[in-house]
Enzyme design. Structure first.
Site, PDB file in Angstrom:
ATOM      1  N   HIS A 142      -7.517  -3.381   7.897  1.00 36.95           N
ATOM      2  CA  HIS A 142      -6.833  -2.420   7.002  1.00 36.95           C
ATOM      3  C   HIS A 142      -6.954  -2.923   5.571  1.00 36.95           C
ATOM      4  O   HIS A 142      -6.262  -3.858   5.178  1.00 36.95           O
ATOM      5  CB  HIS A 142      -5.348  -2.284   7.383  1.00 36.95           C
ATOM      6  CG  HIS A 142      -4.585  -1.317   6.518  1.00 36.95           C
ATOM      7  ND1 HIS A 142      -3.757  -0.359   7.038  1.00 36.95           N
ATOM      8  CD2 HIS A 142      -4.512  -1.159   5.172  1.00 36.95           C
ATOM      9  CE1 HIS A 142      -3.213   0.348   6.064  1.00 36.95           C
ATOM     10  NE2 HIS A 142      -3.658  -0.135   4.914  1.00 36.95           N
ATOM     11  N   HIS A 144      -7.674  -1.624   1.252  1.00 34.40           N
ATOM     12  CA  HIS A 144      -7.940  -0.636   0.201  1.00 34.40           C
ATOM     13  C   HIS A 144      -8.946  -1.256  -0.758  1.00 34.40           C
ATOM     14  O   HIS A 144      -8.604  -2.198  -1.479  1.00 34.40           O
ATOM     15  CB  HIS A 144      -6.653  -0.284  -0.546  1.00 34.40           C
ATOM     16  CG  HIS A 144      -5.602   0.299   0.345  1.00 34.40           C
ATOM     17  ND1 HIS A 144      -5.454   1.649   0.553  1.00 34.40           N
ATOM     18  CD2 HIS A 144      -4.665  -0.299   1.129  1.00 34.40           C
ATOM     19  CE1 HIS A 144      -4.477   1.870   1.408  1.00 34.40           C
ATOM     20  NE2 HIS A 144      -3.979   0.697   1.781  1.00 34.40           N
ATOM     21  N   LYS A 168      -7.091   8.326   9.784  1.00 35.85           N
ATOM     22  CA  LYS A 168      -5.848   7.775   9.258  1.00 35.85           C
ATOM     23  C   LYS A 168      -4.796   8.867   9.093  1.00 35.85           C
ATOM     24  O   LYS A 168      -5.044   9.875   8.418  1.00 35.85           O
ATOM     25  CB  LYS A 168      -6.132   7.117   7.898  1.00 35.85           C
ATOM     26  CG  LYS A 168      -4.908   6.619   7.161  1.00 35.85           C
ATOM     27  CD  LYS A 168      -4.284   5.416   7.842  1.00 35.85           C
ATOM     28  CE  LYS A 168      -2.965   5.034   7.194  1.00 35.85           C
ATOM     29  NZ  LYS A 168      -2.980   3.749   6.533  1.00 35.85           N
ATOM     30  N   HIS A 201       0.139   5.282   9.364  1.00 36.11           N
ATOM     31  CA  HIS A 201       1.158   4.776   8.438  1.00 36.11           C
ATOM     32  C   HIS A 201       2.494   5.210   9.023  1.00 36.11           C
ATOM     33  O   HIS A 201       2.854   6.388   8.961  1.00 36.11           O
ATOM     34  CB  HIS A 201       0.953   5.335   7.020  1.00 36.11           C
ATOM     35  CG  HIS A 201       1.939   4.765   6.043  1.00 36.11           C
ATOM     36  ND1 HIS A 201       1.595   3.849   5.069  1.00 36.11           N
ATOM     37  CD2 HIS A 201       3.282   4.948   5.926  1.00 36.11           C
ATOM     38  CE1 HIS A 201       2.689   3.503   4.389  1.00 36.11           C
ATOM     39  NE2 HIS A 201       3.716   4.163   4.875  1.00 36.11           N
ATOM     40  N   HIS A 230       0.369  -2.188   9.452  1.00 34.81           N
ATOM     41  CA  HIS A 230       1.284  -2.984   8.616  1.00 34.81           C
ATOM     42  C   HIS A 230       2.736  -2.914   9.105  1.00 34.81           C
ATOM     43  O   HIS A 230       3.623  -2.446   8.404  1.00 34.81           O
ATOM     44  CB  HIS A 230       1.185  -2.603   7.131  1.00 34.81           C
ATOM     45  CG  HIS A 230       1.034  -1.137   6.816  1.00 34.81           C
ATOM     46  ND1 HIS A 230       1.863  -0.177   7.322  1.00 34.81           N
ATOM     47  CD2 HIS A 230       0.141  -0.491   6.049  1.00 34.81           C
ATOM     48  CE1 HIS A 230       1.487   0.997   6.860  1.00 34.81           C
ATOM     49  NE2 HIS A 230       0.439   0.833   6.089  1.00 34.81           N
ATOM     50  N   ASP A 280      -3.922  -4.974   4.344  1.00 35.16           N
ATOM     51  CA  ASP A 280      -3.369  -3.939   3.463  1.00 35.16           C
ATOM     52  C   ASP A 280      -3.467  -4.367   2.000  1.00 35.16           C
ATOM     53  O   ASP A 280      -2.611  -4.012   1.190  1.00 35.16           O
ATOM     54  CB  ASP A 280      -1.926  -3.570   3.831  1.00 35.16           C
ATOM     55  CG  ASP A 280      -1.478  -2.265   3.182  1.00 35.16           C
ATOM     56  OD1 ASP A 280      -2.344  -1.483   2.741  1.00 35.16           O
ATOM     57  OD2 ASP A 280      -0.261  -2.031   3.108  1.00 35.16           O
TER      58      ASP A 280
HETATM   59  C1  NCD Z   1      -1.207   1.340  -0.443  1.00 33.44           C
HETATM   60  C2  NCD Z   1      -2.042   1.732  -1.674  1.00 33.44           C
HETATM   61  O1  NCD Z   1      -1.720   1.292  -2.780  1.00 33.44           O
HETATM   62  O2  NCD Z   1      -3.021   2.462  -1.513  1.00 33.44           O
HETATM   63  N1  NCD Z   1       0.029   0.783  -0.897  1.00 33.44           N
HETATM   64  C3  NCD Z   1       0.834  -0.039  -0.191  1.00 33.44           C
HETATM   65  O3  NCD Z   1       1.912  -0.343  -0.671  1.00 33.44           O
HETATM   66  N2  NCD Z   1       0.479  -0.541   0.964  1.00 33.44           N
HETATM   67  C4  NCD Z   1      -1.025   2.496   0.461  1.00 33.44           C
HETATM   68  C5  NCD Z   1      -0.510   2.119   1.828  1.00 33.44           C
HETATM   69  O4  NCD Z   1      -1.210   1.488   2.627  1.00 33.44           O
HETATM   70  O5  NCD Z   1       0.645   2.442   2.135  1.00 33.44           O
HETATM   71 ZN    ZN Z   2      -2.627   0.390   3.255  1.00 33.54          ZN
END
Ligand code: NCD
Ligand code: ZN
Length: 345
Positions: free
Chosen positions: A20, A22, A104, A141, A179, A252
């Site tokens: 996971h 970003h 997702k 999520h 998460h 995450d």
């Molecule tokens: C994530 C993001 O910034 O894209 N933020 C977070 O707090 N984890 C989005 C997510 O995974 O909830």
């Molecule tokens: Zn995330």
């Protein structure tokens, strides 16, 4: 020597994956991707760009941009951002063509860039049914967005209101509850069917909710789901080091520019990619579970997703790492702290 018997000084693991992450896009992608690549062979890439990654063409183009930024030693695993309008046939065609690895589910407005998410799981039942038939993993999520539910209870309420009925109605559906942050979620996953697993982030292993208010408001400790009480942190730690194949690594890592974090309305997300493996290693060592680290980091996730284990290795040595205040202009997790293990290659 006695010293060496008592203290392990180096740790070589099968190369891990991040289930996971970003990676963002554009300049941010170029700036952050090298940190993930340094540690992980593959990653499940979150689709919450603006606009979100909802079509095969968008995913192919995004994957190509990631490959340009990340180089040849890294495999991005693409996910489809589900909306109320997702077409089951298109989704499964993209899965069968090997473009999508998973889809997702963001409940609409649950987190960063989730405005286009699913307003009610009831609306995407045909999509879920098609995923169940095809064996496509649903990444979730797991928070309700009902404003009447306290933000610290949103994950636990999601289990009762959404996830339990979903698993009951779609018993063949493979689900990753992402998460996890609560004792409730850890228990729910441990007690659940073999089709249910969970990822765990470094921050939810290290921080409890006091971190948000330590001598003042701490935007860099803010992510979603928000960090919880100490008893929840301890339960999530116990799950991570339990050796259960249902729990595996998903950072995450969610970078945001400093100005977007240090704001009157700071973004949710913690940029933990630079020292993720070192951060997890600290937890496994403190829990006396370094022998279970490889399963969590390098095996359980691949097995759940039905992918081969990686062939390469990564080595950590017991040498201090001083985490800088900024990495690529972003405040990283553990900024200003010293970690005991260092990734050396
Ligand atoms: C994530 C993001 O910034 O894209 N933020 C977070 O707090 N984890 C989005 C997510 O995974 O909830
Ligand atoms: Zn995330």
């Amino acid at each position: 020597m006695a010293d060496q018997v008592l203290t392990i000084s180096s740790l070589t693991l099968r190369r891990p994956d991040d289930w996971h992450v970003h990676l963002r896009d554009g300049e941010m992608l170029a700036a952050v991707a090298p940190y993930t690549v340094r540690q992980f062979a593959r990653a499940i890439v979150m689709p919450n760009l603006s606009p979100p990654v909802t079509t095969v063409a968008m995913a192919q183009a995004y994957r190509a941009r990631i490959v340009t930024a990340a180089g040849p030693d890294f495999t991005p695993l693409m996910t489809c951002y589900l909306t109320d309008g997702t077409d089951p046939a298109d989704l499964i065609a993209g899965f069968e063509a090997g473009v999508w690895v998973a889809a997702k589910l963001y409940p609409a407005h649950a987190t960063t860039n989730s405005a286009h998410g699913v307003s009610d799981v009831a609306r995407i039942r045909p999509v879920i049914a098609a995923m169940e038939r095809a064996g496509m993993v649903l990444c979730v999520h797991g928070e309700v967005t009902d404003p009447a539910v306290d933000i610290f209870d949103r994950e636990a309420v999601f289990l009762d209101r959404v996830l339990a009925p979903l698993l009951r109605d779609f018993p063949g559906l493979r689900v990753v509850l992402e998460h996890i942050t609560t004792a409730d979620a850890a228990q729910f996953v441990a007690d659940g069917p073999a089709t249910l697993a969970a990822t765990i982030t470094p921050q939810h292993l290290h921080l409890n909710r006091n971190a948000l208010f330590a001598d003042g408001l701490r935007p860099h400790a803010y992510c979603l789901p928000v960090v919880k009480r100490e008893r929840h942190r301890l339960a999530v730690r116990a799950a991570a080091v339990s050796g259960s194949p249902k729990f595996f690594l998903g950072t995450d890592s969610a970078p945001h520019a400093v100005a977007a974090k240090e704001s009157a309305c700071g973004c949710a997300g913690i940029f933990n990619a630079p020292h993720a493996l070192e951060s997890y290693a600290a937890v496994f060592e403190a829990e006396g579970a370094l022998d279970r680290f490889e399963g969590f980091a390098s095996e359980h996730g691949a097995r759940f997703y039905g992918r081969p284990l990686n062939e390469g290795t990564v080595t950590l040595v017991r040498e201090p790492v001083d985490v800088p205040d900024r990495v690529a202009g972003i405040v990283p997790f553990h900024a200003g702290e010293r970690l005991a293990w260092r990734v050396v290659g």
